[in-house]
Design an enzyme around this catalytic site. Structure first.
Site, PDB file in Angstrom:
ATOM      1  N   ASP A 170     -12.886  -1.685   5.975  1.00 11.42           N
ATOM      2  CA  ASP A 170     -14.015  -2.439   6.690  1.00 11.42           C
ATOM      3  C   ASP A 170     -13.869  -3.146   8.229  1.00 11.42           C
ATOM      4  O   ASP A 170     -13.361  -3.503   8.195  1.00 11.42           O
ATOM      5  CB  ASP A 170     -15.142  -2.716   5.291  1.00 11.42           C
ATOM      6  CG  ASP A 170     -16.929  -2.680   6.532  1.00 11.42           C
ATOM      7  OD1 ASP A 170     -17.076  -2.928   7.384  1.00 11.42           O
ATOM      8  OD2 ASP A 170     -17.837  -3.879   5.045  1.00 11.42           O
ATOM      9  N   ASP A 190     -17.517  -0.514  -3.112  1.00  7.57           N
ATOM     10  CA  ASP A 190     -16.629  -0.317  -2.781  1.00  7.57           C
ATOM     11  C   ASP A 190     -15.245   0.731  -3.840  1.00  7.57           C
ATOM     12  O   ASP A 190     -14.010   1.215  -3.686  1.00  7.57           O
ATOM     13  CB  ASP A 190     -15.526  -1.111  -1.761  1.00  7.57           C
ATOM     14  CG  ASP A 190     -15.727  -1.465  -0.941  1.00  7.57           C
ATOM     15  OD1 ASP A 190     -16.356  -0.513  -0.144  1.00  7.57           O
ATOM     16  OD2 ASP A 190     -16.089  -2.405   0.129  1.00  7.57           O
ATOM     17  N   ASP A 236     -14.667  -4.821  -1.320  1.00  9.69           N
ATOM     18  CA  ASP A 236     -14.906  -6.144  -1.631  1.00  9.69           C
ATOM     19  C   ASP A 236     -16.105  -5.776  -2.455  1.00  9.69           C
ATOM     20  O   ASP A 236     -16.357  -6.723  -3.047  1.00  9.69           O
ATOM     21  CB  ASP A 236     -14.896  -7.110  -1.019  1.00  9.69           C
ATOM     22  CG  ASP A 236     -15.304  -7.730  -0.023  1.00  9.69           C
ATOM     23  OD1 ASP A 236     -16.594  -6.819   0.407  1.00  9.69           O
ATOM     24  OD2 ASP A 236     -15.243  -8.457   0.922  1.00  9.69           O
ATOM     25  N   ASN A 259      32.921  10.522  -8.972  1.00  5.56           N
ATOM     26  CA  ASN A 259      33.638  10.604 -10.312  1.00  5.56           C
ATOM     27  C   ASN A 259      33.619  11.685 -11.022  1.00  5.56           C
ATOM     28  O   ASN A 259      34.483  12.455 -12.540  1.00  5.56           O
ATOM     29  CB  ASN A 259      33.008   9.308 -11.481  1.00  5.56           C
ATOM     30  CG  ASN A 259      33.682   7.740 -10.820  1.00  5.56           C
ATOM     31  OD1 ASN A 259      34.616   7.573  -9.693  1.00  5.56           O
ATOM     32  ND2 ASN A 259      32.247   7.301 -11.262  1.00  5.56           N
ATOM     33  N   ASN A 281      32.341   0.282 -16.454  1.00  6.38           N
ATOM     34  CA  ASN A 281      30.774   0.667 -15.802  1.00  6.38           C
ATOM     35  C   ASN A 281      29.842  -0.427 -16.359  1.00  6.38           C
ATOM     36  O   ASN A 281      29.322  -0.510 -15.312  1.00  6.38           O
ATOM     37  CB  ASN A 281      30.755   1.992 -16.964  1.00  6.38           C
ATOM     38  CG  ASN A 281      29.234   2.146 -16.765  1.00  6.38           C
ATOM     39  OD1 ASN A 281      28.723   3.110 -15.890  1.00  6.38           O
ATOM     40  ND2 ASN A 281      28.152   2.115 -17.587  1.00  6.38           N
ATOM     41  N   ASP A 339      27.704  -2.296 -13.366  1.00  7.50           N
ATOM     42  CA  ASP A 339      26.762  -2.639 -13.092  1.00  7.50           C
ATOM     43  C   ASP A 339      26.690  -4.313 -13.124  1.00  7.50           C
ATOM     44  O   ASP A 339      25.609  -4.300 -12.020  1.00  7.50           O
ATOM     45  CB  ASP A 339      25.896  -2.556 -14.648  1.00  7.50           C
ATOM     46  CG  ASP A 339      26.187  -1.173 -14.942  1.00  7.50           C
ATOM     47  OD1 ASP A 339      26.366  -0.300 -14.196  1.00  7.50           O
ATOM     48  OD2 ASP A 339      26.155  -0.350 -15.987  1.00  7.50           O
TER      49      ASP A 339
END
Length: 875
Positions: free
Chosen positions: A354, A625, A621, A689, A714, A718
């Site tokens: 609006d 709405d 608001d 891989n 791994n 990570d």
């Protein structure tokens, strides 16, 4: 507080109207209470006129639990910790630990278990921190309820409302539980969340003698999940949380929420990785089983490969990224209620809003009150004041402007009238009326509303103190007044009256006719100076603004002109009403302003834009709405909005401003960018891989890497990526809306992934022929472990940016630290006390010379291929 909007959005219309056996059984208490008088209903709940005492309320809170829907309660930490034990990496580490124990390798058992605990604790701590941050943000915008306790009205958090509480309701409030009305005045309730019907329903406090088939039609019962449109009430809480009609319904459809485009993308990526694992792992198992003859070893190796190919950190990386983004956004006055909405915020390419408070200052002032001749007439102001004073609906900015008008004669004006009844505002009539009794005992209906709608019911007009036929106000004269004021940016409403016979106390909309038009009120809400710059900045970031307003075209054009907003095409609510969905989809894409809209028009516009592939944000608001907020990809509201608007939104702004939105969009794109970084790194590395594992398994007489070494590799890799959420994102990445693109991800994997595999094969050749490791499997495995870990870790700096790493774009200090730390650990492990347990052999000095050359060549080639890829596919 729990997110009612999450559940609202998940309910198909047929489910909203279905009454299950559980719900029918749960309505027994409601039916009994509906048949009792208010006093009897209170006695049944053990409640007195002064409400519950504080100690009794606390006791009932412990007895019945918080007022939350079960599906929205946070997961307690022991359950969250247990879930971390169930991920693939932890399960495989446990299997390896068991095998090591039964083969008598106690040192390996301890090391593997230590790795498992480290992995679990790391994820658990990060998730707990993220959850705590998200909860803290939610608490900043929690909904409160006006509750009578010990004779005093206090604001109580929604979750602490208990059975037997007496609550006070007014326009805009959420109904906090299933309640029995004790008193009501002109109370209209919106039950669309439960029934699918948009028209408000009038509720009254009188005891019922006959009962409808559908419990939602009980006239003196209001339900959790509904909201007050107009009027006031005092009500007794009968059931809370999961025991409410809404709570039972929500429990029966938990998990039905429509997932976001981002979540769909993550799901597609996950299934892509699952398919790769499903193809590769059995192949690796069979090849190693037949070629090496040790099927247990082949099985453990295949399991380790499966874990190595699984991006198990993805959930944690996503959670931490989203929570960090939410924290950063809160510092910029943007509160995130639903974390997954952050990505949609960044992907948003259209913002519907609006004009009030965004393009304008939101400071409405009453400037003029004029009759049909354009002459000022204070009687118009007087009647408008009485109307605004006595109406019990949510007072909008126009009502506030009338009530605050600085006129001494207005003081005490309301005392000359007694309110009899009220005809609340709705978006079909676009007007509202109050019926009052003056000092002479005469009933008077005072109506105010949109000009066209009030004129449609007017038969007379007051001109120069004389009541004339409305035909005296010619269309040209009326249009001249309205158009001139609208062109100057004034918002107009009409005021009319009607004298009524004083024979009844209850009136209806049918009485709202044969009115006498008094004149018009003209309000001014000046344009916001900063709006023009904010609009241009949002457009620079690829976000197009569309204005959705109930005002007329002339007022809207004037405000748009003042903020330098280009009006390409205006679409009126009447035109939208006549369009099919397909026609509206085309027209909505072309139009930049939509005026004279009703609430369902806004919802249709948003859905039409979504059909064109747009990610749509809506900022609102008001009570009207809520449907649009729920329909939008990102529902945005402000902390001063009514309860129903806040509950229906995903994002809450602490300041209604387009500049604040701009900051939020940037943060949303940062979050998305950092999540995509991890996915690109994990996917391209794992794809490479895959070829390395298969090829090595075919020609090597031993395992290319031990299962424990794969797991260690791994885990270290990570850990190097845990700090990705702290990383910065290049400015050019933030400039465009970002949506998930699985095809682009596939192309990236196919381009970058094989490069790492090529260098793995170069390492194989180096270890086998330069260092003659055919007869020394441990040396080969150690060499490949170090090379694999270092290439994977360093490549983070290449993939994280489209620029030249280190020179044009630098990673954050935490990410730089963790990557170099892991590289250092990888170089140290072959010489460490852990080397024997992990099966490592010290590497010869010449190896490091060759490795440096390989790493440098790998980084250069990957950068070249990445630059080509970006130019071809991303520019």
């Amino acid at each position: 507080m729990f997110g009612l909007n999450n559940i609202f959005n998940n309910q198909p219309a047929k489910e909203k109207r279905t009454v299950t056996k559980n719900q029918a059984g749960g309505t027994a208490d409601l039916l009994v209470s509906a048949s009792l008088t208010p006093a009897e209903a209170m006695a049944r709940q053990g409640t007195k006129l002064l409400g519950l005492t504080l100690s009794e309320a606390a006791k009932r809170l412990r007895q019945f639990g918080p007022n939350e829907v079960a599906s929205e309660r946070p997961v307690v930490w022991p359950i969250k910790l247990l879930k971390n034990f169930k991920d693939p990496l932890s399960i495989l580490l446990l299997i390896l630990a068991v095998v090591a124990y039964f083969t008598g390798d106690n040192r390996a058992t301890v090391l593997i278990l230590a790795m498992m605990v480290l992995s679990i604790v790391l994820r658990f701590i990060q998730e707990i921190k993220a959850d705590q941050a998200a909860q803290k943000l939610k608490n900043m915008v929690h909904t409160t309820v006006s509750v009578l306790r010990q004779g005093r009205i206090v604001d109580v958090p929604l979750r602490r409302v208990v059975k037997g509480d007496i609550v006070h309701l007014s326009a805009g409030d959420m109904v906090p539980a299933d309640v029995r009305l004790l008193e009501s005045r002109d109370l209209f309730i919106n039950q669309s969340a439960l029934t699918g019907e948009s028209m408000p329903v009038e509720k009254q406090a009188a005891a019922l003698k006959e009962f409808p088939v559908n419990p939602l039609e009980l006239n003196n019962i209001c339900y959790l999940g509904t909201n007050v449109v107009t009027g006031t009430a005092k009500a007794l809480v009968l059931t809370t949380g999961s025991q409410t009609y809404f709570g039972i319904l929500a429990g029966s459809i938990v998990g039905e929420r429509e997932i976001t485009s981002f979540e769909k993308g993550i799901n597609r990526f996950t299934w892509l990785m699952i398919r790769l694992v499903a193809i590769l792992v059995p192949l690796v198992f069979v090849i190693n089983g037949f070629s090496k003859g040790n099927w247990l070893e082949a099985f453990l190796f295949a399991l380790a490969v499966a874990v190595g190919l699984t991006p198990e950190l993805l959930p944690m990386i996503m959670t931490v990224n989203l929570s960090k983004g939410a924290i950063d956004m809160s510092a910029k006055k943007v509160i995130v209620k639903r974390l997954n909405a952050i990505q949609n915020f960044g992907a948003m390419d259209i913002l519907c809003t609006d004009k009030t408070g965004t393009l304008t200052k939101g400071e409405v002032t009453l400037i003029k009150f004029i009759d049909g001749n354009g002459v000022s007439n204070k009687a118009i102001l007087d009647y408008a004041y009485v109307n605004s004073f006595y109406q019990t609906g949510l007072k909008n900015l126009l009502d506030v402007a009338v009530l605050q008008y600085p006129e001494k004669e207005l003081a005490g004006l309301e005392t000359k009238y007694k309110k009899i009844d009220e005809l609340p505002f709705d978006f079909i009539r676009r007007r509202m009326s109050v019926v009052v009794e003056n000092e002479a005992g005469q009933h008077l209906l005072i109506c105010k509303g949109a000009v066209e709608e009030v004129l449609a019911e007017s038969k007379h007009i007051t001109l120069a103190g004389q009541v004339e036929s409305i035909v005296k106000l010619s269309e040209g004269q009326r249009r001249k007044i309205v158009d001139e004021l609208s062109t100057e940016g004034f918002r107009l409403i009409a005021v009319a009256i009607k004298e009524l016979p004083s024979v009844k106390q209850v009136y209806s909309i049918s009485d709202e006719n044969d009115l006498t038009l008094l004149g018009f009120l003209a309000f001014l809400d000046p344009a916001k100076e900063s709006a023009a710059v904010a609009i241009k900045e949002l457009e620079r970031y690829g976000v197009k603004i569309k204005v959705l307003t109930g005002d007329n075209e002339l007022v809207t054009r004037k405000i748009c002109q003042d903020v330098d907003f280009n009006v390409e095409r205006i679409l009126r609510g009447q035109e939208i009403e006549l369009m099919s969905d397909a026609e509206l989809s085309q027209a909505a894409d072309e139009a930049s302003v939509f005026d004279k809209l009703e609430p369902h028009h806004k919802e249709r516009v948003i859905k039409a834009l979504q059909q064109r592939g747009h990610v749509v944000g809506f900022m609102g608001d008001g009570i009207n709405d809520a449907p649009a907020l729920k329909a939008a990809d990102v529902g945005i509201s402000v902390d001063t909005a009514v309860d129903i608007a806040r509950e229906s939104s995903d994002i809450i702004l602490l300041e209604r401003s387009l500049e604040v939105l701009q900051d939020g969009v940037r943060e949303g794109r940062k979050v998305f960018g950092n999540i995509i970084k991890y996915i690109k790194m994990a996917a391209s590395s794992n794809f490479g891989n895959m070829f390395s594992y298969v090829g090595a398994s075919i020609f090597l007489p031993f395992l290319p890497m031990l299962p424990l070494q794969i797991i260690a590799n791994n885990l270290l890799y990570d850990f190097s990526q845990v700090t990705i959420p702290t990383d910065s994102v290049d400015e050019e990445y933030l400039i465009k809306p970002r949506q998930w693109d699985i095809k682009a991800m596939r192309r990236f994997i196919l381009c970058i992934g094989p490069v790492s595999s090529i260098f793995d094969y170069l390492t194989y050749g180096l270890m086998l022929w330069a260092f003659n490791s055919w007869a020394n499997p441990s040396l080969f495995q150690t060499g490949w472990f170090v090379e694999s870990l270092m290439t994977q870790t360093f490549i983070i700096h290449i993939i994280r940016t489209n620029r030249i790493p280190f020179l044009q774009s630098r990673a954050s200090w935490p990410l730089t630290f963790t990557t170099f730390l892991i590289v250092g650990l990888g170089a140290w492990l072959p010489f460490s006390p852990l080397a024997k347990v992990l099966g490592f052999t010290p590497l010869p000095p010449a190896y490091w010379f060759y490795l440096f050359g390989l790493l440098l060549l790998y980084l250069v080639i990957t950068q070249v291929i990445k630059t080509w890829f970006v130019k071809k596919y991303e520019t």
